[in-house]
Design an enzyme around this catalytic site. Sequence first.
Site, PDB file in Angstrom:
ATOM      1  CG  PHE A 162      -0.224   0.391   2.507  1.00 18.59           C
ATOM      2  CD1 PHE A 162      -0.029   1.729   2.829  1.00 18.59           C
ATOM      3  CD2 PHE A 162       0.285  -0.572   3.369  1.00 18.59           C
ATOM      4  CE1 PHE A 162       0.653   2.097   3.989  1.00 18.59           C
ATOM      5  CE2 PHE A 162       0.969  -0.221   4.521  1.00 18.59           C
ATOM      6  CZ  PHE A 162       1.148   1.113   4.832  1.00 18.59           C
ATOM      7  CB  CYS A 294      10.520  -0.322   2.264  1.00 11.03           C
ATOM      8  SG  CYS A 294      11.161   0.255   0.705  1.00 11.03           S
ATOM      9  CD  GLU A 391       8.586  -2.719   8.069  1.00  8.81           C
ATOM     10  OE1 GLU A 391       7.992  -3.788   7.929  1.00  8.81           O
ATOM     11  OE2 GLU A 391       9.019  -2.042   7.114  1.00  8.81           O
TER      12      GLU A 391
HETATM   13  P1  NAD Z   1       1.644  -6.690   3.019  1.00  4.52           P
HETATM   14  O1  NAD Z   1       2.700  -7.733   3.058  1.00  4.52           O
HETATM   15  O2  NAD Z   1       0.592  -6.704   4.055  1.00  4.52           O
HETATM   16  O3  NAD Z   1       0.868  -6.759   1.604  1.00  4.52           O
HETATM   17  C1  NAD Z   1       1.566  -6.772   0.387  1.00  4.52           C
HETATM   18  C2  NAD Z   1       0.737  -7.539  -0.636  1.00  4.52           C
HETATM   19  O4  NAD Z   1       0.606  -8.890  -0.221  1.00  4.52           O
HETATM   20  C3  NAD Z   1      -0.661  -6.985  -0.817  1.00  4.52           C
HETATM   21  O5  NAD Z   1      -0.957  -6.956  -2.188  1.00  4.52           O
HETATM   22  C4  NAD Z   1      -1.542  -7.982  -0.067  1.00  4.52           C
HETATM   23  O6  NAD Z   1      -2.821  -8.134  -0.637  1.00  4.52           O
HETATM   24  C5  NAD Z   1      -0.764  -9.279  -0.177  1.00  4.52           C
HETATM   25  N1  NAD Z   1      -0.921 -10.171   0.990  1.00  4.52           N
HETATM   26  C6  NAD Z   1      -1.141  -9.820   2.287  1.00  4.52           C
HETATM   27  N2  NAD Z   1      -1.168 -10.919   3.063  1.00  4.52           N
HETATM   28  C7  NAD Z   1      -0.971 -11.987   2.248  1.00  4.52           C
HETATM   29  C8  NAD Z   1      -0.882 -13.404   2.469  1.00  4.52           C
HETATM   30  N3  NAD Z   1      -1.023 -13.932   3.684  1.00  4.52           N
HETATM   31  N4  NAD Z   1      -0.651 -14.203   1.403  1.00  4.52           N
HETATM   32  C9  NAD Z   1      -0.507 -13.689   0.176  1.00  4.52           C
HETATM   33  N5  NAD Z   1      -0.584 -12.356  -0.084  1.00  4.52           N
HETATM   34  C10 NAD Z   1      -0.810 -11.522   0.933  1.00  4.52           C
HETATM   35  O7  NAD Z   1       2.407  -5.283   2.980  1.00  4.52           O
HETATM   36  P2  NAD Z   1       1.804  -3.820   3.132  1.00  4.52           P
HETATM   37  O8  NAD Z   1       1.365  -3.626   4.542  1.00  4.52           O
HETATM   38  O9  NAD Z   1       0.860  -3.553   2.043  1.00  4.52           O
HETATM   39  O10 NAD Z   1       3.110  -2.952   2.845  1.00  4.52           O
HETATM   40  C11 NAD Z   1       4.012  -2.541   3.824  1.00  4.52           C
HETATM   41  C12 NAD Z   1       5.214  -3.463   3.896  1.00  4.52           C
HETATM   42  O11 NAD Z   1       5.865  -3.524   2.633  1.00  4.52           O
HETATM   43  C13 NAD Z   1       6.265  -2.973   4.876  1.00  4.52           C
HETATM   44  O12 NAD Z   1       6.750  -4.076   5.598  1.00  4.52           O
HETATM   45  C14 NAD Z   1       7.348  -2.366   3.987  1.00  4.52           C
HETATM   46  O13 NAD Z   1       8.638  -2.358   4.552  1.00  4.52           O
HETATM   47  C15 NAD Z   1       7.269  -3.297   2.814  1.00  4.52           C
HETATM   48  N6  NAD Z   1       7.835  -2.685   1.623  1.00  4.52           N
HETATM   49  C16 NAD Z   1       9.057  -3.124   1.202  1.00  4.52           C
HETATM   50  C17 NAD Z   1       9.666  -2.545   0.102  1.00  4.52           C
HETATM   51  C18 NAD Z   1      11.023  -3.011  -0.334  1.00  4.52           C
HETATM   52  O14 NAD Z   1      11.492  -2.531  -1.365  1.00  4.52           O
HETATM   53  N7  NAD Z   1      11.674  -3.918   0.346  1.00  4.52           N
HETATM   54  C19 NAD Z   1       9.008  -1.518  -0.593  1.00  4.52           C
HETATM   55  C20 NAD Z   1       7.750  -1.102  -0.152  1.00  4.52           C
HETATM   56  C21 NAD Z   1       7.172  -1.705   0.971  1.00  4.52           C
END
Ligand code: NAD
Length: 492
Positions: A162, A294, A391
């Site tokens: 998100f 991130c 985090e």
């Molecule tokens: P999230 O892991 O909750 O969701 C990411 C995606 O995974 C979404 O599309 C969601 O629908 C899907 N998802 C959620 N739970 C799932 C499951 N159990 N099985 C399969 N798919 C699932 O992440 P978020 O809260 O949307 O984003 C924030 C996180 O992303 C933070 O931890 C941040 O550090 C990380 N992030 C990392 C980078 C990087 O480059 N390393 C970049 C941006 C964000």
Amino acid sequence: MATTVESLAAQSAPATLKNYINGQWAASTSNERLVVPNPATEAPLAYVPLSNAADVQAAVDAARAAAYEWGEMPPPERAGYLFKLREAMLDNREALAKLVTTENGKVLSDATGEVRRGIEVVDFACGAPTLLMGQNLDQVSRGIDSEMVRFPVGVVAGITPFNFPFMVPMWMLPLAIACGNSFILKPSERTPLSSQRIIEICEEAGIPAGVVGLVHGAVETVTGLITNPGVDAISFVGSERVARIVYETAAKSGKRVQALGGAKNHIIAMPDAVLDQSVPNIAESAFGNAGQRCLAGSVLTLVGEARERMLPRLLEHADTIKMGFGLDAGVSLGPVIRGEARERIHTLVDQGVAAGAKMLRDGRGTGPEKGYFVGPTLLEIAPTSPLAREEVFGPVLSILYAKDLDEALRLMAETNEYGNAASIYTASGSAAREFKRKATSGMLGVNVGVAAPMAFFPFSGRRKSFFGDLHATGRDGVEFYTTKKVITARWF
Ligand code: NAD
């Protein structure tokens, strides 16, 4: 109709978003849906469908059907579509930034930067003919020549978080299609509107049916994509927990995977840091985007006299930050994404305090009445604190003290299992060099608090922040979205 802040406001009631499959906008066959609120006002903007296995299969079938012809198209011709996409994105950049602010909460200047950084990947992908060149060696043996040629992987699915609702899908889509793949996007169910607009713009740019697809949804939708035999590669960005699940499950299903996970980024401030520039820059790293980057600075280690020089200035700076809706003038801090995210941040801060952290500035319970706001929060912590390791993903800066750079680097290595980013603030080239060699993260900033590589470089997190071999963007992205053949030939 184009998805914009204005078109959303003109609706009599929030509509349910559609999927984009085979060049058509189609309602999901699932009845499940979630509301998408503006996190700054809590006003509903839209409903997002939670697409099911049938929706995923239809998207995969369309992508497979389009993949062959798209992959056979000469790269310069494909690049022509990327140039059109770039123009169309540039024409829409202001409207895109407003949409990002409205669905995500980040302030307009941050959203504008995000949109620019996303379009930068299209700039890079426009170079497809050069990027896709192979290698050859004539006369590898007597009378024998060898060449390495790149081919598309096939169907790629991208699953995004998100916090950068425009930029992260754009890390994937332009490069995946420039390399000759078809691409299915599954955006975050919490911020689906920017992706809706990205795909509309792809349609406006004339990208052929099936080459890009969009399926909205959550866990079931992702599971459908990462286990589907018709999908060849998975690009994932999100939390560490889900990155690990996606990496393992997709790899077990025989796919190539890049899974970018969560982060805990440390900043070291040396006694010789240039205060006037460093203080606002560190504050921006910690509190900008409401700490939901991130690459956000989350732990600040003040070395020696940096404690006396910097801490009062940081606290003063935090007091100047104005919270509100990011489209309103003068606002420098927006909300976090949802009420649950705010509760999670409050709980983590409570746990930190229970473990002995000293509160220096408590931003909880501050900000506008409506919306999911958390104000800038600063605490002094011990290296054993959960706030040194976990985090937080909110505008919370935890402070450690060290006597010298060696101790600061040791604290960073010992407390932090992640490896996304780290920064140093110093006027000393030798301290910066030492930091560059010893810091345990993959993206490093020297007097830069958000060390985001430009599209020509890989987004190179490591340790618990990355699962896979080839990162997003840069040459790594080209390697990830192509497969190689090596031909050894002789002529009788
Ligand atoms: P999230 O892991 O909750 O969701 C990411 C995606 O995974 C979404 O599309 C969601 O629908 C899907 N998802 C959620 N739970 C799932 C499951 N159990 N099985 C399969 N798919 C699932 O992440 P978020 O809260 O949307 O984003 C924030 C996180 O992303 C933070 O931890 C941040 O550090 C990380 N992030 C990392 C980078 C990087 O480059 N390393 C970049 C941006 C964000």
